[in-house]
Design a protein around this motif. Sequence first.
Motif, PDB file in Angstrom:
ATOM      1  N   GLU A 132      -5.442   3.665  -3.947  1.00  0.00           N
ATOM      2  CA  GLU A 132      -5.493   2.370  -4.642  1.00  0.00           C
ATOM      3  C   GLU A 132      -5.792   2.575  -6.120  1.00  0.00           C
ATOM      4  O   GLU A 132      -5.198   1.942  -6.983  1.00  0.00           O
TER       5      GLU A 132
ATOM      6  N   ARG B  74      -7.543   6.102   1.056  1.00  0.00           N
ATOM      7  CA  ARG B  74      -7.061   4.777   0.651  1.00  0.00           C
ATOM      8  C   ARG B  74      -7.646   4.377  -0.702  1.00  0.00           C
ATOM      9  O   ARG B  74      -6.951   3.853  -1.553  1.00  0.00           O
TER      10      ARG B  74
ATOM     11  N   GLY C 214      -9.893   8.418   6.084  1.00  0.00           N
ATOM     12  CA  GLY C 214      -8.910   7.386   5.769  1.00  0.00           C
ATOM     13  C   GLY C 214      -9.366   6.524   4.609  1.00  0.00           C
ATOM     14  O   GLY C 214      -8.574   6.205   3.709  1.00  0.00           O
ATOM     15  N   TYR C 215     -10.650   6.157   4.617  1.00  0.00           N
ATOM     16  CA  TYR C 215     -11.159   5.275   3.568  1.00  0.00           C
ATOM     17  C   TYR C 215     -11.155   5.967   2.210  1.00  0.00           C
ATOM     18  O   TYR C 215     -10.840   5.354   1.189  1.00  0.00           O
TER      19      TYR C 215
ATOM     20  N   TYR D 277      -1.649  11.844   5.834  1.00  0.00           N
ATOM     21  CA  TYR D 277      -2.203  12.562   6.985  1.00  0.00           C
ATOM     22  C   TYR D 277      -1.969  11.687   8.204  1.00  0.00           C
ATOM     23  O   TYR D 277      -1.590  10.520   8.069  1.00  0.00           O
TER      24      TYR D 277
ATOM     25  N   VAL E  47       0.845  -1.196   0.000  1.00  0.00           N
ATOM     26  CA  VAL E  47       0.000   0.000   0.000  1.00  0.00           C
ATOM     27  C   VAL E  47       0.881   1.246   0.000  1.00  0.00           C
ATOM     28  O   VAL E  47       2.025   1.205   0.423  1.00  0.00           O
ATOM     29  N   SER E  48       0.306   2.354  -0.511  1.00  0.00           N
ATOM     30  CA  SER E  48       1.034   3.625  -0.467  1.00  0.00           C
ATOM     31  C   SER E  48       0.810   4.260   0.895  1.00  0.00           C
ATOM     32  O   SER E  48      -0.219   4.044   1.521  1.00  0.00           O
ATOM     33  N   ARG E  49       1.762   5.064   1.289  1.00  0.00           N
ATOM     34  CA  ARG E  49       1.625   5.744   2.576  1.00  0.00           C
ATOM     35  C   ARG E  49       0.580   6.850   2.468  1.00  0.00           C
ATOM     36  O   ARG E  49       0.538   7.574   1.466  1.00  0.00           O
ATOM     37  N   LEU E  50      -0.264   6.993   3.481  1.00  0.00           N
ATOM     38  CA  LEU E  50      -1.246   8.075   3.492  1.00  0.00           C
ATOM     39  C   LEU E  50      -0.575   9.326   4.046  1.00  0.00           C
ATOM     40  O   LEU E  50       0.239   9.247   4.956  1.00  0.00           O
TER      41      LEU E  50
ATOM     42  N   GLU F 226     -13.074   9.294  10.438  1.00  0.00           N
ATOM     43  CA  GLU F 226     -13.007   7.868  10.123  1.00  0.00           C
ATOM     44  C   GLU F 226     -13.134   7.650   8.619  1.00  0.00           C
ATOM     45  O   GLU F 226     -12.419   6.846   8.028  1.00  0.00           O
TER      46      GLU F 226
ATOM     47  N   VAL G  91      -2.691   9.219  10.618  1.00  0.00           N
ATOM     48  CA  VAL G  91      -3.688   8.166  10.771  1.00  0.00           C
ATOM     49  C   VAL G  91      -3.789   7.805  12.249  1.00  0.00           C
ATOM     50  O   VAL G  91      -2.774   7.606  12.908  1.00  0.00           O
ATOM     51  N   GLY G  92      -5.025   7.740  12.755  1.00  0.00           N
ATOM     52  CA  GLY G  92      -5.228   7.347  14.148  1.00  0.00           C
ATOM     53  C   GLY G  92      -4.787   5.909  14.364  1.00  0.00           C
ATOM     54  O   GLY G  92      -4.844   5.094  13.450  1.00  0.00           O
ATOM     55  N   SER G  93      -4.383   5.586  15.601  1.00  0.00           N
ATOM     56  CA  SER G  93      -3.832   4.253  15.838  1.00  0.00           C
ATOM     57  C   SER G  93      -4.924   3.192  15.879  1.00  0.00           C
ATOM     58  O   SER G  93      -4.678   2.039  15.582  1.00  0.00           O
ATOM     59  N   LYS G  94      -6.140   3.595  16.285  1.00  0.00           N
ATOM     60  CA  LYS G  94      -7.219   2.609  16.398  1.00  0.00           C
ATOM     61  C   LYS G  94      -8.422   3.053  15.581  1.00  0.00           C
ATOM     62  O   LYS G  94      -8.714   4.250  15.520  1.00  0.00           O
ATOM     63  N   PRO G  95      -9.153   2.108  14.998  1.00  0.00           N
ATOM     64  CA  PRO G  95     -10.388   2.486  14.310  1.00  0.00           C
ATOM     65  C   PRO G  95     -11.481   2.848  15.313  1.00  0.00           C
ATOM     66  O   PRO G  95     -11.535   2.285  16.410  1.00  0.00           O
TER      67      PRO G  95
END
Lengths: 309, 180
Positions: free
Chosen positions: B70, B66, B62-63, B15, B10-13, B59, B17-21
């Motif tokens: 992709e 991603r 991130g999607y 921003y 995967v490519s790095r995002l 939330e 990213v939070g550690s937990k969903p």
Amino acid sequence: MTMVSRLWCRKARQNLAFAKVLGKEPKTFSTLVQLKTDEATDNNNDSQAQTNDELIKSPSLGNYRLVYPEFLPDPNPLYRNSIREKLERMDMLNRRSVLSIPEFYVGSILAVTYSDPHAVGKINKFVGICILREGCGLRSSFLLRNVVNGEGVEVRYDLYDPAIQNIDCLRLEKRLDDELLYLRDAPLEYSTFPFDMEIEAKISESVPVNDIKIPLNPLPWSQRWERLNLKGVKEIVVNERRQKKAAALAKPWEKYDLMKTYRETIPEEEQNEIFSDVYTKLNELEIQKNILKRKYMLQRQNSSKTRTS
Amino acid sequence: MNQAKIEKLVSRLRYNVGSKPRKLKNVDGPEGRLRKIKKTLTAVIKYERIELNYARADETRGYVERLISEALRHGPEHGETMELANFWIKEKQLVHKLFKVLVPRYQNYTTSFTKLHNAPCIYPGYAYKRAILELKGNIYPTVEQSNPHQHNLLHNILLDAARKEYRMEKYKEIAANMNF
């Protein structure tokens, strides 16, 4: 399983036949010591070197993540620490420069020589199929399984344990699953490997995938295998209640969860950073390992020839 | 200490990213969570700027990132990416928008593709923080507004004058030091 391995052996022998023919030349000056002839063959026979290079190829930076997965840190940000990761990587390289750790995957057959104070001669050798690889950095480990005296035996080794004296990959192959823990509930013949196995020659550049399907023993099992969506297992038969429960607990949406996959892996840019850090050292070690392996193969060929003649 | 999963690259995002969903309260559990995100994601791609509760916006961000990364990585010919786009985007004409409009737009971006702003809680308001989630490069006027009268503020006038005076002094000094 045994059939497959037998076929495999024959194929390997066929492929090695031409290497044997080339190996005849150094026999003309046969009075030399064994090691020296090997060096001579390395220097003189370009064609032989080429064929051997085809046999044994070092991995490129692209597939380092598959060959050296333990160099990637734990993706959980709670456990990340860039300085510790760097230090661990240096330690791992130092250990690798002393002990040659071969490329292996879950499904490969390994032989580990381990110093054990209670064993006769203080050395213990265990041969088995790798059914699990886990952990990262210096704590990475692998689990070997074999059958001893009709009893399944599993030994977990830390990959960078200083008590390990030698690791050999006897057969390099992958299986259909990432973990082969279901071998615990399969008939023993599927996890039986002879302790006097010899190293098989590597034929192709890409690692072969053994697509064997294994039947499971009747219940009871150590885990609910019907819930795990296993590819390397023949059809699993359970009662209706368990089938329903497995269907209810299935998570078909999980493969679409983009952030879940992201949080479980290390992004490509970061992987490149890590592997370009260790690339030169790993490449050096890889070349050394290839030379040693080539020498070993030649020695074995010559010894087998002398035995036959 | 777990091993990172390596089968997918995967490519790095770009921003944090939070550690937990987040769980995003709903009756169906994780499946319902994805369903909620699916709705928001489709709306973001459709309208390019939406206002919603902060947690859900963060939330969803991130999607969205991603999915676009992709699409940038693999393009429309890649079966798996197409399957992902089909799953996440509820209105099928927006799949075309993803590959034909958004991918060319973000081809040369070196920053994140989305932007998340804190939005005001307008009186009487509600318990949840509000946010604005938008795709970058949209046609709307910017959310962040700079004060058009900034240069007329007293301290800015004084600072400008001081700067001018300093510059003039420097010029004089340089002129005095010049020898022909």
